[in-house]
Design a protein around this motif. Structure first.
Motif, mmCIF file in Angstrom:
data_model
loop_
_atom_site.group_PDB
_atom_site.id
_atom_site.type_symbol
_atom_site.label_atom_id
_atom_site.label_comp_id
_atom_site.label_asym_id
_atom_site.label_seq_id
_atom_site.Cartn_x
_atom_site.Cartn_y
_atom_site.Cartn_z
ATOM 1 N N ILE A 195 0.857 -1.185 0.000
ATOM 2 C CA ILE A 195 0.000 0.000 0.000
ATOM 3 C C ILE A 195 0.892 1.233 0.000
ATOM 4 C CG2 ILE A 195 -1.712 1.337 1.280
ATOM 5 C CD1 ILE A 195 -2.754 -1.266 2.456
ATOM 6 N N ALA A 196 0.686 2.123 -0.954
ATOM 7 C CA ALA A 196 1.470 3.357 -1.044
ATOM 8 C C ALA A 196 0.539 4.560 -1.018
ATOM 9 C CB ALA A 196 2.311 3.370 -2.322
ATOM 10 N N ASP A 197 0.720 5.415 -0.012
ATOM 11 C CA ASP A 197 -0.066 6.650 0.116
ATOM 12 C C ASP A 197 0.717 7.586 1.024
ATOM 13 O OD1 ASP A 197 -2.077 8.647 0.917
ATOM 14 O OD2 ASP A 197 -3.505 7.292 -0.037
ATOM 15 N N ASP A 198 0.772 8.855 0.685
ATOM 16 C CA ASP A 198 1.539 9.791 1.503
ATOM 17 C C ASP A 198 0.819 10.174 2.786
ATOM 18 O OD1 ASP A 198 -0.285 11.127 -0.224
ATOM 19 O OD2 ASP A 198 0.648 13.040 0.267
ATOM 20 N N GLU A 199 -0.443 9.776 2.938
ATOM 21 C CA GLU A 199 -1.194 10.053 4.158
ATOM 22 C C GLU A 199 -1.233 8.789 5.027
ATOM 23 O OE1 GLU A 199 -2.448 12.699 5.403
ATOM 24 O OE2 GLU A 199 -2.438 14.133 3.754
ATOM 25 N N ILE B 211 0.139 -7.641 -5.398
ATOM 26 C CA ILE B 211 -0.733 -6.506 -5.701
ATOM 27 C C ILE B 211 -0.113 -5.235 -5.130
ATOM 28 C CG2 ILE B 211 -3.053 -5.523 -5.420
ATOM 29 C CD1 ILE B 211 -3.847 -8.512 -4.634
ATOM 30 N N CYS B 212 -0.230 -4.135 -5.873
ATOM 31 C CA CYS B 212 0.201 -2.826 -5.385
ATOM 32 C C CYS B 212 -0.989 -1.863 -5.422
ATOM 33 C CB CYS B 212 1.326 -2.254 -6.241
ATOM 34 S SG CYS B 212 2.906 -3.097 -6.051
ATOM 35 N N PHE B 213 -1.322 -1.302 -4.259
ATOM 36 C CA PHE B 213 -2.324 -0.247 -4.177
ATOM 37 C C PHE B 213 -1.572 1.079 -4.162
ATOM 38 C CE2 PHE B 213 -4.371 -3.973 -2.414
ATOM 39 C CZ PHE B 213 -5.676 -3.889 -2.887
ATOM 40 N N LEU B 214 -1.696 1.859 -5.226
ATOM 41 C CA LEU B 214 -0.892 3.062 -5.402
ATOM 42 C C LEU B 214 -1.754 4.309 -5.428
ATOM 43 C CD1 LEU B 214 1.437 1.784 -8.275
ATOM 44 C CD2 LEU B 214 1.949 1.821 -5.829
ATOM 45 N N ASP B 215 -1.487 5.237 -4.506
ATOM 46 C CA ASP B 215 -2.131 6.545 -4.561
ATOM 47 C C ASP B 215 -1.623 7.266 -5.802
ATOM 48 O OD1 ASP B 215 -3.484 8.860 -3.952
ATOM 49 O OD2 ASP B 215 -2.029 9.556 -2.486
ATOM 50 N N VAL B 216 -2.514 7.901 -6.546
ATOM 51 C CA VAL B 216 -2.111 8.574 -7.780
ATOM 52 C C VAL B 216 -1.228 9.773 -7.487
ATOM 53 C CG1 VAL B 216 -2.943 9.888 -9.767
ATOM 54 C CG2 VAL B 216 -4.081 7.771 -9.114
ATOM 55 N N HIS B 217 -1.634 10.607 -6.523
ATOM 56 C CA HIS B 217 -0.916 11.854 -6.240
ATOM 57 C C HIS B 217 -0.061 11.689 -4.995
ATOM 58 C CE1 HIS B 217 -2.993 14.043 -9.360
ATOM 59 N NE2 HIS B 217 -4.126 13.542 -8.925
ATOM 60 N N LEU C 212 -1.950 -3.929 -10.406
ATOM 61 C CA LEU C 212 -1.922 -2.542 -9.961
ATOM 62 C C LEU C 212 -3.336 -2.022 -9.716
ATOM 63 C CD1 LEU C 212 0.702 -1.165 -12.502
ATOM 64 C CD2 LEU C 212 1.116 -2.024 -10.185
ATOM 65 N N VAL C 213 -3.528 -1.405 -8.564
ATOM 66 C CA VAL C 213 -4.791 -0.757 -8.238
ATOM 67 C C VAL C 213 -4.480 0.681 -7.872
ATOM 68 C CG1 VAL C 213 -6.806 -0.715 -6.721
ATOM 69 C CG2 VAL C 213 -5.793 -2.908 -7.383
ATOM 70 N N PHE C 214 -5.019 1.631 -8.633
ATOM 71 C CA PHE C 214 -4.797 3.041 -8.328
ATOM 72 C C PHE C 214 -5.858 3.533 -7.348
ATOM 73 C CE2 PHE C 214 -2.714 2.963 -12.587
ATOM 74 C CZ PHE C 214 -1.443 3.282 -12.139
ATOM 75 N N VAL C 215 -5.423 4.357 -6.415
ATOM 76 C CA VAL C 215 -6.323 4.973 -5.447
ATOM 77 C C VAL C 215 -6.265 6.478 -5.695
ATOM 78 C CG1 VAL C 215 -6.941 5.184 -3.016
ATOM 79 C CG2 VAL C 215 -5.728 3.154 -3.812
ATOM 80 N N THR C 216 -7.422 7.109 -5.881
ATOM 81 C CA THR C 216 -7.436 8.496 -6.342
ATOM 82 C C THR C 216 -8.601 9.271 -5.761
ATOM 83 O OG1 THR C 216 -7.650 9.899 -8.318
ATOM 84 C CG2 THR C 216 -8.704 7.751 -8.393
ATOM 85 N N ALA C 217 -8.438 10.595 -5.705
ATOM 86 C CA ALA C 217 -9.510 11.466 -5.221
ATOM 87 C C ALA C 217 -10.436 11.886 -6.345
ATOM 88 C CB ALA C 217 -8.917 12.705 -4.543
ATOM 89 N N TYR C 218 -10.094 11.578 -7.605
ATOM 90 C CA TYR C 218 -10.947 11.955 -8.720
ATOM 91 C C TYR C 218 -12.225 11.123 -8.730
ATOM 92 C CZ TYR C 218 -7.149 14.606 -10.826
ATOM 93 O OH TYR C 218 -6.168 15.520 -11.069
#
Length: 262
Positions: free
Chosen positions: A9-13, A54-60, A79-85
């Motif tokens: 899991i990758a996210d800056d928060e 599996i990689c869960f990747l925050d877009v920003h 790959l699974v992108f996680v995004t605020a859009y």
């Protein structure tokens, strides 16, 4: 015994990383989260070291975005992108080898993603050329659709140990504060609040509805609906007075044309 599937899991928060890990533990108990990354570069390093399925990747993310990290990761994990859009801006994610989750992640949507991932883990992986082409197309479409994406609907902010989701309509103004952005809002019963977030003001401005928000100074963006009146000053400047607030926001000469008809 069959090996349990693994994930990164990758996210800056950090609060959002932990929240997604908890949701995954409920939706897919067998899945082992073997690494947490704070940015794209860490995601690439952990992926090379741990080889997750599996990689869960925050877009920003700062430094290296989720899209750029995915390009470097290349063939291997799903790959699974996680995004605020919202979903209207996510047409670019609808690729055969990719999936996406919209923040805040909803358990029902995550359950659908988990089911697709389980099915994909049983299927042959796409060849490297196909995956690279999909990622290149995704990057190009993201860059091209940035101007036409649906406006931002909320902003996430960490206040102490609490993660707040601030509706954009409730924001009175945003102000650049060195490396941070000050978000000032008005909630239920006109209760006010403010928080510092790490997203640059320029990046936020690109996602806000131009019919509702205007930049009036190099460091200030204001919600036009929150303005009480604008008062002209000397040297082709002006001051913005807000409804129910004592703060006065400056209008610099470069943006005075927005209020020529006052």
């Amino acid at each position: 015994m069959k090996r349990a599937p693994t994930a990164l899991i990758a996210d800056d928060e950090p609060l959002l990383r932990d929240a997604l890990a908890r949701l995954l533990a409920q939706a897919w108990p067998e899945l082992q989260v073997v690494a947490m990354a704070r940015n794209g570069r860490e995601a690439v390093e952990h992926c090379e070291a741990q080889q997750p399925d599996i990689c869960f990747l925050d877009v920003h993310m700062p430094g290296l975005s989720g899209i750029e990290a995915a390009q470097r990761i290349g063939r291997g994990p799903l790959l699974v992108f996680v995004t605020a859009y919202d979903q209207y801006a996510l047409r670019a994610f609808e690729q055969g080898a990719l999936d996406y989750l919209v923040k805040p992640v909803e358990p029902e949507r995550l359950a659908d993603t988990v089911q697709r991932l389980k099915e994909r883990l049983q299927a042959p992986a796409p060849d490297a050329a196909t995956l690279l082409a999909q990622l290149q197309e995704l990057t190009a479409r993201m860059q091209g659709e940035g101007r036409t994406a649906a406006p931002l609907r909320w902003i996430r902010a960490s206040v102490g140990q609490t993660l707040r989701l601030i509706p954009v309509d409730e924001i009175d103004y945003l102000k650049s504060d060195e490396k941070y952005t000050l978000v000032v809002w008005r909630g239920d019963g006109d209760k006010t609040g403010e928080a510092l977030i790490r997203t640059p003001l320029k990046e936020l401005m690109a996602q806000l509805d131009p019919e509702q928000f205007a930049q009036v100074h190099r460091s200030v963006v204001v919600n036009l609906r929150a303005i009480s009146h604008v008062q002209r000053g000397l040297n082709e400047t002006a001051d913005i007075h807000l409804k129910g607030r004592d703060e006065v926001l400056p209008v610099s000469r470069s943006y005075l044309h927005l209020f020529r008809q006052m």
